[in-house]
Design a protein around this motif. Structure first.
Motif, PDB file in Angstrom:
ATOM      1  N   MET A   1     -11.710 -58.220 -34.530  1.00 15.03           N
ATOM      2  CA  MET A   1     -12.707 -57.434 -35.240  1.00 15.03           C
ATOM      3  C   MET A   1     -12.100 -56.081 -35.595  1.00 15.03           C
ATOM      4  N   ASP A   2     -12.385 -55.607 -36.780  1.00 15.08           N
ATOM      5  CA  ASP A   2     -11.892 -54.307 -37.212  1.00 15.08           C
ATOM      6  C   ASP A   2     -12.669 -53.193 -36.540  1.00 15.08           C
ATOM      7  N   ASP A   3     -11.975 -52.265 -35.945  1.00 14.34           N
ATOM      8  CA  ASP A   3     -12.581 -51.074 -35.379  1.00 14.34           C
ATOM      9  C   ASP A   3     -12.375 -49.969 -36.392  1.00 14.34           C
ATOM     10  N   THR A   4     -13.449 -49.315 -36.828  1.00 13.54           N
ATOM     11  CA  THR A   4     -13.335 -48.355 -37.908  1.00 13.54           C
ATOM     12  C   THR A   4     -13.654 -46.932 -37.468  1.00 13.54           C
ATOM     13  N   ARG A   5     -13.461 -46.625 -36.204  1.00 14.44           N
ATOM     14  CA  ARG A   5     -13.688 -45.252 -35.782  1.00 14.44           C
ATOM     15  C   ARG A   5     -12.850 -44.319 -36.638  1.00 14.44           C
ATOM     16  N   GLY A   6     -13.431 -43.234 -37.041  1.00 14.58           N
ATOM     17  CA  GLY A   6     -12.729 -42.287 -37.893  1.00 14.58           C
ATOM     18  C   GLY A   6     -13.177 -42.418 -39.336  1.00 14.58           C
ATOM     19  N   VAL A   7     -13.371 -43.619 -39.841  1.00 15.99           N
ATOM     20  CA  VAL A   7     -13.824 -43.804 -41.215  1.00 15.99           C
ATOM     21  C   VAL A   7     -15.250 -43.325 -41.371  1.00 15.99           C
ATOM     22  N   ALA A  17     -10.353 -35.363 -41.100  1.00 13.86           N
ATOM     23  CA  ALA A  17      -9.332 -36.413 -41.115  1.00 13.86           C
ATOM     24  C   ALA A  17      -9.329 -37.108 -39.763  1.00 13.86           C
ATOM     25  N   PRO A  18      -9.088 -38.414 -39.752  1.00 11.09           N
ATOM     26  CA  PRO A  18      -9.052 -39.112 -38.469  1.00 11.09           C
ATOM     27  C   PRO A  18      -7.873 -38.654 -37.618  1.00 11.09           C
ATOM     28  N   ALA A  19      -8.096 -38.593 -36.330  1.00  9.46           N
ATOM     29  CA  ALA A  19      -7.068 -38.149 -35.391  1.00  9.46           C
ATOM     30  C   ALA A  19      -5.992 -39.213 -35.215  1.00  9.46           C
ATOM     31  N   VAL A  20      -4.791 -38.763 -34.847  1.00  9.88           N
ATOM     32  CA  VAL A  20      -3.701 -39.685 -34.522  1.00  9.88           C
ATOM     33  C   VAL A  20      -4.187 -40.617 -33.422  1.00  9.88           C
ATOM     34  N   GLY A  21      -3.906 -41.882 -33.572  1.00  5.24           N
ATOM     35  CA  GLY A  21      -4.338 -42.890 -32.610  1.00  5.24           C
ATOM     36  C   GLY A  21      -5.621 -43.592 -33.008  1.00  5.24           C
ATOM     37  N   THR A  22      -6.357 -43.032 -33.960  1.00  5.81           N
ATOM     38  CA  THR A  22      -7.611 -43.636 -34.394  1.00  5.81           C
ATOM     39  C   THR A  22      -7.334 -44.987 -35.039  1.00  5.81           C
ATOM     40  N   LEU A  23      -8.131 -45.974 -34.679  1.00  8.47           N
ATOM     41  CA  LEU A  23      -8.032 -47.300 -35.268  1.00  8.47           C
ATOM     42  C   LEU A  23      -9.024 -47.366 -36.421  1.00  8.47           C
ATOM     43  N   VAL A 151      -3.863 -44.651 -37.147  1.00 11.12           N
ATOM     44  CA  VAL A 151      -3.320 -43.395 -37.651  1.00 11.12           C
ATOM     45  C   VAL A 151      -2.177 -43.013 -36.718  1.00 11.12           C
ATOM     46  N   ARG A 152      -1.010 -42.769 -37.313  1.00 11.24           N
ATOM     47  CA  ARG A 152       0.204 -42.486 -36.546  1.00 11.24           C
ATOM     48  C   ARG A 152       0.792 -41.142 -36.958  1.00 11.24           C
ATOM     49  N   PRO A 153       1.517 -40.487 -36.058  1.00  8.39           N
ATOM     50  CA  PRO A 153       2.153 -39.214 -36.413  1.00  8.39           C
ATOM     51  C   PRO A 153       3.526 -39.431 -37.054  1.00  8.39           C
ATOM     52  N   LEU A 154       3.826 -38.640 -38.076  1.00  7.85           N
ATOM     53  CA  LEU A 154       5.151 -38.667 -38.703  1.00  7.85           C
ATOM     54  C   LEU A 154       5.485 -37.264 -39.171  1.00  7.85           C
ATOM     55  N   HIS A 155       6.600 -36.754 -38.725  1.00 10.37           N
ATOM     56  CA  HIS A 155       7.026 -35.450 -39.241  1.00 10.37           C
ATOM     57  C   HIS A 155       7.803 -35.701 -40.525  1.00 10.37           C
ATOM     58  N   PRO A 156       7.437 -35.027 -41.623  1.00  8.20           N
ATOM     59  CA  PRO A 156       8.095 -35.287 -42.907  1.00  8.20           C
ATOM     60  C   PRO A 156       9.589 -34.970 -42.924  1.00  8.20           C
ATOM     61  N   ARG A 157      10.056 -34.172 -41.985  1.00  9.61           N
ATOM     62  CA  ARG A 157      11.499 -33.889 -41.956  1.00  9.61           C
ATOM     63  C   ARG A 157      12.297 -35.167 -41.718  1.00  9.61           C
ATOM     64  N   LEU A 158      11.684 -36.176 -41.076  1.00  8.31           N
ATOM     65  CA  LEU A 158      12.368 -37.458 -40.877  1.00  8.31           C
ATOM     66  C   LEU A 158      12.635 -38.134 -42.223  1.00  8.31           C
ATOM     67  N   LEU A 159      11.710 -37.996 -43.164  1.00  6.97           N
ATOM     68  CA  LEU A 159      11.924 -38.545 -44.506  1.00  6.97           C
ATOM     69  C   LEU A 159      13.047 -37.806 -45.215  1.00  6.97           C
ATOM     70  N   ARG A 160      13.036 -36.485 -45.121  1.00  7.24           N
ATOM     71  CA  ARG A 160      14.061 -35.670 -45.787  1.00  7.24           C
ATOM     72  C   ARG A 160      15.438 -35.894 -45.174  1.00  7.24           C
TER      73      ARG A 160
END
Length: 182
Positions: A1-7, A17-23, A151-160
């Motif tokens: 079942m889809d959990d939509t906490r945050g939406v 904005a939904p917090a990191v870890g939110t499903l 929702v996952r954390p990503l620092h954009p410097r990793l992309l750069r």
């Protein structure tokens, strides 16, 4: 079942904005990452799909996929232009979007632009849509990754920096191809 906490407004951060870890709910199949991002973008911007999406999320993705891919085969995913057209028609509160290549200058504009769809892939092919939902005080992005539904954390410097392994652990694919900027 889809959990939509945050939406539906719960589990989010102070800015909505939904917090990191939110499903938020997983994509319904292997080619519906784009439609999942569309539905979540509409929900986060107040354009539609209000309230909890459980039980409707899979159907909403399938509908969005049909609407965004009028000519393009659904088995190949969703094009940036199909995503932009769907958002313009079905999520007007999100604002008009422009398709932009994921250059360093464009990526710097992402955190302050509201929910921003980001197309990632391999070095040679775009493959997967994710949604940047916000950024923390340290610049770390909160990114909805529809394959996991979280929702996952990503620092954009990793992309750069071109840290392909670190980016792929978060987004499933290592390279940013384009963004839809409002």
């Amino acid at each position: 079942m889809d959990d939509t906490r945050g939406v539906d407004g719960t589990g989010g951060t102070d800015g909505g904005a939904p917090a990191v870890g939110t499903l938020l709910g997983s994509q319904v199949d292997g080619v519906s990452c784009g439609p999942a991002v569309l539905v979540v973008t509409a929900a986060l911007t107040g354009s539609g799909w209000p309230g909890a999406l459980a039980g409707r999320f899979a159907a909403a993705q399938r509908t969005a996929h049909r609407q965004a891919n009028r000519v393009w085969p659904r088995a190949l995913g969703t094009t940036p232009w199909g995503m932009r057209a769907w958002l313009r028609r079905h999520a007007p509160a999100a604002g008009p979007f422009r398709v932009r290549p994921a250059t360093a200058a464009v990526l710097r504009r992402v955190p302050g632009s509201g929910p921003v769809p980001l197309l990632v892939g391999s070095r040679f092919l775009p493959r997967h849509w994710v949604l940047v939902t916000g950024a923390g005080a340290d610049g770390t992005w909160s990114v909805y990754e529809p394959g996991s539904g979280r929702v996952r954390p990503l620092h954009p410097r990793l992309l750069r920096a071109g840290d392909d392994d670190a980016v792929a652990r978060v987004l499933r694919w290592p390279r940013a191809w384009c963004v839809l900027l409002p």
